[in-house]
Design a protein around this motif. Structure first.
Motif, PDB file in Angstrom:
ATOM      1  N   SER A   1      10.057  -2.963 -27.640  1.00 53.52           N
ATOM      2  CA  SER A   1      11.578  -2.412 -27.765  1.00 53.52           C
ATOM      3  C   SER A   1      12.194  -3.568 -26.883  1.00 53.52           C
ATOM      4  CB  SER A   1      12.087  -1.430 -27.859  1.00 53.52           C
ATOM      5  OG  SER A   1      12.331  -0.867 -26.118  1.00 53.52           O
ATOM      6  N   ALA A   2      13.202  -3.359 -26.555  1.00 53.49           N
ATOM      7  CA  ALA A   2      13.800  -4.549 -25.641  1.00 53.49           C
ATOM      8  C   ALA A   2      14.137  -4.130 -24.141  1.00 53.49           C
ATOM      9  CB  ALA A   2      15.747  -5.345 -26.433  1.00 53.49           C
ATOM     10  N   LYS A   3      14.445  -2.578 -24.698  1.00 53.61           N
ATOM     11  CA  LYS A   3      13.740  -1.979 -23.249  1.00 53.61           C
ATOM     12  C   LYS A   3      12.068  -1.571 -22.682  1.00 53.61           C
ATOM     13  CE  LYS A   3      16.653   2.029 -21.496  1.00 53.61           C
ATOM     14  NZ  LYS A   3      16.862   3.906 -21.699  1.00 53.61           N
ATOM     15  N   GLN A   4      11.597  -1.031 -23.477  1.00 47.69           N
ATOM     16  CA  GLN A   4      10.411  -0.120 -22.968  1.00 47.69           C
ATOM     17  C   GLN A   4       9.612  -0.509 -23.873  1.00 47.69           C
ATOM     18  OE1 GLN A   4      12.205   3.485 -24.249  1.00 47.69           O
ATOM     19  NE2 GLN A   4      10.099   3.692 -23.163  1.00 47.69           N
ATOM     20  N   SER A   5       8.321  -0.866 -23.530  1.00 45.97           N
ATOM     21  CA  SER A   5       6.590  -0.532 -24.229  1.00 45.97           C
ATOM     22  C   SER A   5       5.707   0.154 -24.216  1.00 45.97           C
ATOM     23  CB  SER A   5       5.904  -2.007 -23.576  1.00 45.97           C
ATOM     24  OG  SER A   5       5.533  -2.111 -24.799  1.00 45.97           O
ATOM     25  N   VAL A   6       5.785   0.692 -25.251  1.00 46.30           N
ATOM     26  CA  VAL A   6       4.812   2.267 -25.222  1.00 46.30           C
ATOM     27  C   VAL A   6       4.268   2.638 -26.421  1.00 46.30           C
ATOM     28  CG1 VAL A   6       6.897   3.706 -23.846  1.00 46.30           C
ATOM     29  CG2 VAL A   6       6.376   3.823 -26.853  1.00 46.30           C
ATOM     30  N   SER A   7       2.941   3.237 -26.037  1.00 48.84           N
ATOM     31  CA  SER A   7       1.967   3.461 -26.904  1.00 48.84           C
ATOM     32  C   SER A   7       1.955   4.424 -28.261  1.00 48.84           C
ATOM     33  CB  SER A   7       0.462   3.798 -26.052  1.00 48.84           C
ATOM     34  OG  SER A   7       0.111   2.358 -25.503  1.00 48.84           O
ATOM     35  N   LEU A   8       1.710   5.181 -28.925  1.00 52.40           N
ATOM     36  CA  LEU A   8       1.714   5.473 -30.007  1.00 52.40           C
ATOM     37  C   LEU A   8       0.328   5.795 -30.258  1.00 52.40           C
ATOM     38  CD1 LEU A   8       4.098   7.732 -31.357  1.00 52.40           C
ATOM     39  CD2 LEU A   8       4.166   5.856 -33.406  1.00 52.40           C
ATOM     40  N   THR A   9       0.409   7.234 -30.356  1.00 50.34           N
ATOM     41  CA  THR A   9      -1.094   7.906 -31.031  1.00 50.34           C
ATOM     42  C   THR A   9      -1.185   8.833 -32.026  1.00 50.34           C
ATOM     43  OG1 THR A   9      -0.623  10.232 -29.090  1.00 50.34           O
ATOM     44  CG2 THR A   9      -1.898   8.397 -28.675  1.00 50.34           C
ATOM     45  N   PRO A  10      -2.372   8.644 -32.692  1.00 46.51           N
ATOM     46  CA  PRO A  10      -1.847   9.460 -34.309  1.00 46.51           C
ATOM     47  C   PRO A  10      -1.500  10.505 -34.211  1.00 46.51           C
ATOM     48  CG  PRO A  10      -3.774   8.358 -33.664  1.00 46.51           C
ATOM     49  CD  PRO A  10      -3.491   8.624 -32.322  1.00 46.51           C
ATOM     50  N   GLY A  11      -0.967  11.508 -34.956  1.00 42.81           N
ATOM     51  CA  GLY A  11      -0.180  12.609 -35.055  1.00 42.81           C
ATOM     52  C   GLY A  11       1.082  11.955 -34.863  1.00 42.81           C
ATOM     53  N   ASN A  12       1.897  11.017 -34.071  1.00 46.75           N
ATOM     54  CA  ASN A  12       2.739  10.972 -33.462  1.00 46.75           C
ATOM     55  C   ASN A  12       4.612  10.175 -34.548  1.00 46.75           C
ATOM     56  OD1 ASN A  12       2.994  13.264 -31.616  1.00 46.75           O
ATOM     57  ND2 ASN A  12       1.436  11.416 -30.932  1.00 46.75           N
ATOM     58  N   THR A  13       5.487  10.720 -34.269  1.00 48.88           N
ATOM     59  CA  THR A  13       6.552   9.586 -34.494  1.00 48.88           C
ATOM     60  C   THR A  13       7.813   9.355 -33.661  1.00 48.88           C
ATOM     61  OG1 THR A  13       6.126  10.585 -36.839  1.00 48.88           O
ATOM     62  CG2 THR A  13       8.219   9.628 -36.748  1.00 48.88           C
ATOM     63  N   ALA A  14       7.777   7.236 -33.539  1.00 50.16           N
ATOM     64  CA  ALA A  14       8.548   7.130 -32.650  1.00 50.16           C
ATOM     65  C   ALA A  14       9.545   6.478 -33.531  1.00 50.16           C
ATOM     66  CB  ALA A  14       7.542   5.875 -32.374  1.00 50.16           C
ATOM     67  N   THR A  15      10.938   7.321 -32.879  1.00 50.50           N
ATOM     68  CA  THR A  15      12.158   6.451 -33.067  1.00 50.50           C
ATOM     69  C   THR A  15      12.830   5.821 -32.069  1.00 50.50           C
ATOM     70  OG1 THR A  15      12.806   9.063 -34.722  1.00 50.50           O
ATOM     71  CG2 THR A  15      14.414   7.813 -33.744  1.00 50.50           C
ATOM     72  N   ILE A  16      13.234   4.275 -32.500  1.00 53.38           N
ATOM     73  CA  ILE A  16      13.342   3.707 -31.589  1.00 53.38           C
ATOM     74  C   ILE A  16      15.022   3.656 -31.981  1.00 53.38           C
ATOM     75  CG2 ILE A  16      13.278   1.503 -30.944  1.00 53.38           C
ATOM     76  CD1 ILE A  16      10.637   2.594 -32.857  1.00 53.38           C
ATOM     77  N   ASP A  17      15.843   3.924 -30.770  1.00 55.93           N
ATOM     78  CA  ASP A  17      17.467   3.465 -30.949  1.00 55.93           C
ATOM     79  C   ASP A  17      17.117   1.901 -30.983  1.00 55.93           C
ATOM     80  OD1 ASP A  17      20.268   2.969 -30.296  1.00 55.93           O
ATOM     81  OD2 ASP A  17      20.292   4.913 -29.319  1.00 55.93           O
ATOM     82  N   ARG A  18      17.888   0.986 -32.278  1.00 53.93           N
ATOM     83  CA  ARG A  18      18.004  -0.756 -31.880  1.00 53.93           C
ATOM     84  C   ARG A  18      19.194  -0.653 -30.967  1.00 53.93           C
ATOM     85  NH1 ARG A  18      17.750  -0.706 -36.948  1.00 53.93           N
ATOM     86  NH2 ARG A  18      15.117  -0.793 -36.635  1.00 53.93           N
ATOM     87  N   HIS A  19      20.244  -0.331 -30.939  1.00 51.00           N
ATOM     88  CA  HIS A  19      21.303  -0.364 -29.955  1.00 51.00           C
ATOM     89  C   HIS A  19      20.392  -0.364 -28.307  1.00 51.00           C
ATOM     90  CE1 HIS A  19      23.995  -0.685 -33.098  1.00 51.00           C
ATOM     91  NE2 HIS A  19      24.509   0.914 -32.743  1.00 51.00           N
TER      92      HIS A  19
END
Lengths: 202, 340
Positions: free
Chosen positions: B236-254
């Motif tokens: 995103s504009a703020k950070q970079s993260v890895s996502l592993t199976p079984g997880n859900t990421a929610t990104i605040d676009r603001h």
């Protein structure tokens, strides 16, 4: 409509701008025409939508702007006939008639259950069915496909479709039970007893 | 009425049609009506339909604008197809035989197939391997969906009101890049060399070979990525993260913040059956998930009745039906309830 507003030269297919002129000229009247004949704003919008989209898809074949109005209303009339055919064949209508039969038989009263309300009730019950029953009923008893077409579309055998329809329709008849309290009230007011073999318990 | 010949009494048929609309037919009357409708030609039915017409309000400006919007949405989808299918004047200016040969070759090599299932339309798009720059775009109408096979074999299930685009030179460089505004499920073809990147409003998702779904719309505050298998990197504009199976990421676009939580039993989109499946979800979570799925706020008149845990499925693309199911399940807002 002023046909001179259409920019396409005589014999040329309709342009996008022509289509906009046509929409502005005929949409109001056509939508009103469909509403009066279906008594449903939602269904009328669907029919009008399909008529205009059909006109656009046939634009290469329509070379005379004077034919546009005739095309739209002819399409609307046939679509409304199909609409009534589908509606009469629908499981929703069939169940509503069964409810009416029970009302008339047991209380002598016609049903006070409004058609749209009943439709929403049945559609909600269809949505809650297992997927095969739901798909089969939607395709055969709502959209009007035959068993063979439905079996092909779902990749299932015709017998499976028939079984799903039987099971699904049996479950849908439970919807009628939701109206039992209302019927009981009506019956009590008329001092008529309900029989055990009414449609509610089918 | 003499139904078999298609000759009928218009007044009597009009009465049946009116009562069909009102919902006051009996089964015998319905049988009679069906016989007439099934045997009579359209032209002989139209006078009765006219006679059964009722007074109704003229459409408002809002009604007409909504209809216009729907019609243009439909024909624009059709246009996307026709424009891709039909060569432009510039394209036809070249040798016709060479052009045909090229198209046939391309057809065999890289056919992309899009199937808007609800309308039953089948649309074929093809792009040139050796063609220059140019954007290939596909969009779906609200409540529609499309299954797309990208040139590298990646399968994309595009949801309603979504747009997917990629350069016609897709996969020629070191990266496979697609742009998404909307909702889609990706089953990415493995390629150890070429990264697969989904660019969406406020979020880039980089993968090598995996299955995941993404909801990222330009008009929404949040984007969401649900990972089924493999791994992805979210930027995103703020950070970079890895996502592993079984997880859900929610990104605040603001603000670009990314929150990762286990993909619990809260919500799982069933892409095969167009359903959202819930397993023993709490009333509050159910309300939240429905509001998020449809981008709406439910009124207390509805939420007050949702007071028990829910296990089952709801349609993901039909709010009216969703609310009807809730009314059916929780038993509220029905006239006979008062009688009870």
């Amino acid at each position: 409509m002023d046909s001179t507003a259409i920019t396409a030269p005589a014999g040329a297919p309709l342009s996008r701008r022509d289509f906009t002129v046509i929409y502005d000229a005929y949409a109001d009247a056509l939508l009103h025409y469909c509403r009066c004949r279906t008594a449903s704003e939602m269904d009328a919008e669907e029919i009008a939508h399909d008529c205009f989209v059909g006109l656009w898809q046939a634009r290469d074949a329509i070379r005379d702007s004077r034919a546009v109005k005739s095309y739209l209303y002819t399409a609307a009339r046939h679509a409304i006939v199909d609409y009534y055919r589908r509606r009469a064949a629908s499981i929703v209508t069939e169940l509503h008639c069964e409810l009416n039969d029970a009302m008339l038989t047991d209380s002598g009263l016609s049903t006070p259950v409004e058609a749209e309300e009943f439709r929403r009730e049945v559609m909600a019950a269809i949505a809650a069915l297992p997927s095969t029953q739901r798909e089969a009923i939607n395709l055969v008893r709502i959209q009007g496909l035959d068993i063979c077409e439905t079996a092909d579309k779902l990749g299932l055998s015709q017998q499976t479709i028939k079984n799903a329809l039987t099971s699904g329709c049996h479950t849908l008849r439970d919807v009628l039970k939701k109206y039992l309290p209302l019927l009981m009230v009506l019956l009590s007011q008329n001092y008529v007893s309900i029989s055990e073999d009414t449609v509610f318990f089918n | 009425m003499t139904e078999s010949t298609g000759i009928h009494d218009n007044a009597a048929l009009a009465d049946l049609l009116k009562r069909l609309r009102e919902g006051s037919l009996t089964t015998d009357e319905l049988t009679r009506l069906r016989e007439i409708l099934d045997t009579a030609p359209d032209e002989s039915l139209i006078p009765a339909i006219d006679e059964a017409a009722t007074e109704c309000a003229s459409p408002s400006m809002d009604d007409l604008e909504r209809l216009r919007s729907r019609i243009y949405s439909t024909i624009d989808s059709d246009n996307d197809f026709r424009e891709k299918e039909s060569p432009t004047e510039e394209e036809t200016a070249g040798p016709i035989q060479a052009g045909r040969s090229k198209i046939l070759h391309i057809w065999a090599a890289v056919a992309a197939v899009m199937i808007p299932c609800l309308l039953g339309l089948v649309v074929y798009l093809w792009i040139g391997i050796n063609s220059g720059s140019g954007l290939v775009a596909m969009s779906t109408k609200p409540l529609d969906k499309a299954e797309i096979s990208l040139p590298d074999g990646t399968a994309v299930n595009l949801r309603g009101n979504s747009r997917l685009s990629f350069e016609s030179s897709f996969g020629h460089s070191g990266e496979r890049i697609v742009n998404l505004d909307g909702q889609a499920y990706f089953k990415v073809a493995k390629d150890s060399v070429k990264k697969f990147i989904v660019k969406s409003p406020g979020l880039d998702v980089t993968v090598h070979g995996t299955e995941f779904s993404i909801v990222s719309r330009s008009g929404s505050t949040y984007a969401e990525v649900i990972l089924d298998s493999g791994s992805v990197t979210l930027t995103s504009a703020k950070q970079s993260v890895s996502l592993t199976p079984g997880n859900t990421a929610t990104i605040d676009r603001h603000d670009g913040s990314i929150t990762i939580l286990p993909t619990s039993n809260v919500l799982k989109a069933d892409w095969a059956t167009d359903e959202l499946s819930f397993n023993n979800i709490s009333p509050d979570s159910l309300v939240t998930e429905i509001e998020k799925a449809y981008d709406i706020k439910l009124s207390p008149a509805i939420t007050d009745h949702i007071n028990q845990r829910f296990t089952g499925t709801l349609p993901w693309n039909d709010l009216g039906l969703t609310l009807d199911v809730l009314r059916y399940v929780y038993g509220f807002d029905l006239p006979y309830q008062a009688e009870k």
